[in-house]
Scaffold this motif. Structure first.
Motif, PDB file in Angstrom:
ATOM      1  N   LEU A  94       0.852  -1.179   0.000  1.00 20.20           N
ATOM      2  CA  LEU A  94       0.000   0.000   0.000  1.00 20.20           C
ATOM      3  C   LEU A  94       0.893   1.236   0.000  1.00 20.20           C
ATOM      4  CD1 LEU A  94      -2.773   1.434   0.363  1.00 20.20           C
ATOM      5  CD2 LEU A  94      -2.408   1.224   2.840  1.00 20.20           C
ATOM      6  N   GLY A  95       0.623   2.161  -0.918  1.00 16.93           N
ATOM      7  CA  GLY A  95       1.466   3.338  -1.054  1.00 16.93           C
ATOM      8  C   GLY A  95       0.679   4.627  -0.988  1.00 16.93           C
ATOM      9  N   TYR A  96       1.426   5.694  -0.811  1.00 15.04           N
ATOM     10  CA  TYR A  96       0.841   7.039  -0.805  1.00 15.04           C
ATOM     11  C   TYR A  96       1.787   7.954  -1.570  1.00 15.04           C
ATOM     12  CZ  TYR A  96      -1.027  11.502   0.871  1.00 15.04           C
ATOM     13  OH  TYR A  96      -1.579  12.756   0.947  1.00 15.04           O
ATOM     14  N   TYR A  97       1.243   8.718  -2.526  1.00 15.58           N
ATOM     15  CA  TYR A  97       2.081   9.615  -3.310  1.00 15.58           C
ATOM     16  C   TYR A  97       1.675  11.068  -3.085  1.00 15.58           C
ATOM     17  CZ  TYR A  97      -1.562  10.412  -6.855  1.00 15.58           C
ATOM     18  OH  TYR A  97      -2.716  10.779  -7.505  1.00 15.58           O
ATOM     19  N   ALA A 108       5.770   6.789  -0.971  1.00 13.86           N
ATOM     20  CA  ALA A 108       6.269   5.789  -0.028  1.00 13.86           C
ATOM     21  C   ALA A 108       5.345   4.582  -0.093  1.00 13.86           C
ATOM     22  CB  ALA A 108       6.312   6.356   1.387  1.00 13.86           C
ATOM     23  N   LEU A 109       5.922   3.390   0.042  1.00 13.97           N
ATOM     24  CA  LEU A 109       5.150   2.153  -0.050  1.00 13.97           C
ATOM     25  C   LEU A 109       5.571   1.203   1.062  1.00 13.97           C
ATOM     26  CD1 LEU A 109       4.103   0.125  -3.120  1.00 13.97           C
ATOM     27  CD2 LEU A 109       5.535  -1.015  -1.424  1.00 13.97           C
ATOM     28  N   LEU A 110       4.600   0.571   1.708  1.00 14.76           N
ATOM     29  CA  LEU A 110       4.835  -0.438   2.735  1.00 14.76           C
ATOM     30  C   LEU A 110       4.093  -1.708   2.341  1.00 14.76           C
ATOM     31  CD1 LEU A 110       4.296   1.682   5.982  1.00 14.76           C
ATOM     32  CD2 LEU A 110       6.465   1.128   4.878  1.00 14.76           C
ATOM     33  N   PHE A 134       8.769  -8.110   5.640  1.00 12.73           N
ATOM     34  CA  PHE A 134       8.223  -6.761   5.522  1.00 12.73           C
ATOM     35  C   PHE A 134       9.113  -5.961   4.587  1.00 12.73           C
ATOM     36  CE2 PHE A 134       8.591  -2.354   6.981  1.00 12.73           C
ATOM     37  CZ  PHE A 134       7.283  -1.927   6.854  1.00 12.73           C
ATOM     38  N   THR A 135       8.527  -5.118   3.757  1.00 17.18           N
ATOM     39  CA  THR A 135       9.314  -4.309   2.837  1.00 17.18           C
ATOM     40  C   THR A 135       8.835  -2.862   2.840  1.00 17.18           C
ATOM     41  OG1 THR A 135      10.169  -4.173   0.556  1.00 17.18           O
ATOM     42  CG2 THR A 135       7.857  -4.764   0.806  1.00 17.18           C
ATOM     43  N   ALA A 136       9.764  -1.950   2.621  1.00 19.98           N
ATOM     44  CA  ALA A 136       9.465  -0.521   2.569  1.00 19.98           C
ATOM     45  C   ALA A 136      10.230   0.101   1.413  1.00 19.98           C
ATOM     46  CB  ALA A 136       9.845   0.164   3.884  1.00 19.98           C
ATOM     47  N   GLU A 137       9.583   1.037   0.726  1.00 20.62           N
ATOM     48  CA  GLU A 137      10.194   1.666  -0.453  1.00 20.62           C
ATOM     49  C   GLU A 137       9.849   3.142  -0.492  1.00 20.62           C
ATOM     50  OE1 GLU A 137      10.093  -0.349  -4.352  1.00 20.62           O
ATOM     51  OE2 GLU A 137       8.943   1.386  -5.069  1.00 20.62           O
ATOM     52  N   VAL A 156      13.982  -1.750   0.828  1.00 18.68           N
ATOM     53  CA  VAL A 156      14.625  -2.706   1.720  1.00 18.68           C
ATOM     54  C   VAL A 156      13.586  -3.717   2.175  1.00 18.68           C
ATOM     55  CG1 VAL A 156      14.227  -1.272   3.758  1.00 18.68           C
ATOM     56  CG2 VAL A 156      16.040  -2.994   3.806  1.00 18.68           C
ATOM     57  N   ALA A 157      13.981  -4.983   2.320  1.00 22.20           N
ATOM     58  CA  ALA A 157      13.107  -6.042   2.818  1.00 22.20           C
ATOM     59  C   ALA A 157      13.801  -6.728   3.984  1.00 22.20           C
ATOM     60  CB  ALA A 157      12.788  -7.052   1.718  1.00 22.20           C
ATOM     61  N   THR A 158      13.053  -6.948   5.067  1.00 22.22           N
ATOM     62  CA  THR A 158      13.645  -7.436   6.310  1.00 22.22           C
ATOM     63  C   THR A 158      13.569  -8.956   6.414  1.00 22.22           C
ATOM     64  OG1 THR A 158      11.539  -7.113   7.477  1.00 22.22           O
ATOM     65  CG2 THR A 158      13.123  -5.290   7.529  1.00 22.22           C
TER      66      THR A 158
END
Length: 223
Positions: A94-97, A108-110, A134-137, A156-158
């Motif tokens: 899910l992202g928000y621009y 940003a995307l989580l 979990f990943t964040a971009e 990055v992915a944890t």
């Protein structure tokens, strides 16, 4: 010589953008895309009995939809293989621009990512490994030329050992709806340790050439 075809394709796509005519570009987060992927690894991988290679090929697919305000849902998948060995990455998030001026936006995307490795054996058997994280971009879109939109991103992915990705996607617009994609990405994953000691960091450069169709969901609702 290994990089000749992907780099030639990328160069041709960027050159096309420089000579093409004008088109109205939009910061669009509703689209689907698919294409060819070529991956080059930093290590030789055992792809078959008595065979090892540092490159694989396959395909990628991506879809995003912007249903409300500036939020978007996105899914990605890529799959490469050679002989008996294959790798795949799948991601949903899910992202928000946020628009930045007329010709750019940041986002940003989580979400979550699944990594799968599989080796086919004889007698229809296989060995497989998979893990989720979990990943964040964070990323951006820039309309650099009349028909060229660049999309840099870092992710990055944890996993137990983290995965890092640097990506530069390029859209070469043919019409307001259709574009050619010419993308390049670098991934790095620390493989950790084994009984034999420290394992190397596995690095991947992948090159993608495909097509994207983007649409305006508000117009679809009106119709």
């Amino acid at each position: 010589m290994k990089l000749t075809l992907p780099l030639f394709a990328l160069g041709c796509a960027i050159t096309t953008s420089a000579i093409a005519g004008p088109v109205e570009l939009q910061q669009n987060y509703s689209y689907v895309s698919v294409g060819y992927q070529y991956s080059l690894f930093s290590e030789y991988l055992p792809t078959d009995i008595n065979s090892s290679y540092d490159n694989m090929s396959g395909y990628y697919a991506r879809a995003s939809i912007n249903p409300v305000d500036q939020f978007f849902l996105e899914g990605r998948y890529d799959d490469v293989s050679r002989d008996r060995l294959g790798f795949s990455h799948s991601l949903v998030g899910l992202g928000y621009y946020m628009p930045v001026g007329k010709n750019s936006s940041v986002y940003a995307l989580l979400g979550a990512e699944k990594l799968t490795a599989e080796m086919d054996l004889f007698s229809n058997a296989s060995l497989s490994y998979s893990d989720t994280a979990f990943t964040a971009e964070i990323g951006a879109k820039f309309n650099l030329m009349k028909r060229w939109t660049a999309e840099p991103a870092i992710r990055v992915a944890t996993f137990d050992e983290p995965l890092y990705e640097l990506r530069l996607d390029n859209q070469i617009h043919l019409t307001e709806a259709w574009s050619i994609e010419a993308n390049i990405a670098h991934r790095a994953m620390d493989l950790g340790t084994s009984q034999l000691g420290e394992l190397p960091v596995l690095k991947e450069m992948n090159f993608r050439l495909g097509a994207r169709y983007q649409f305006n969901i508000s117009q679809l609702k009106d119709n």
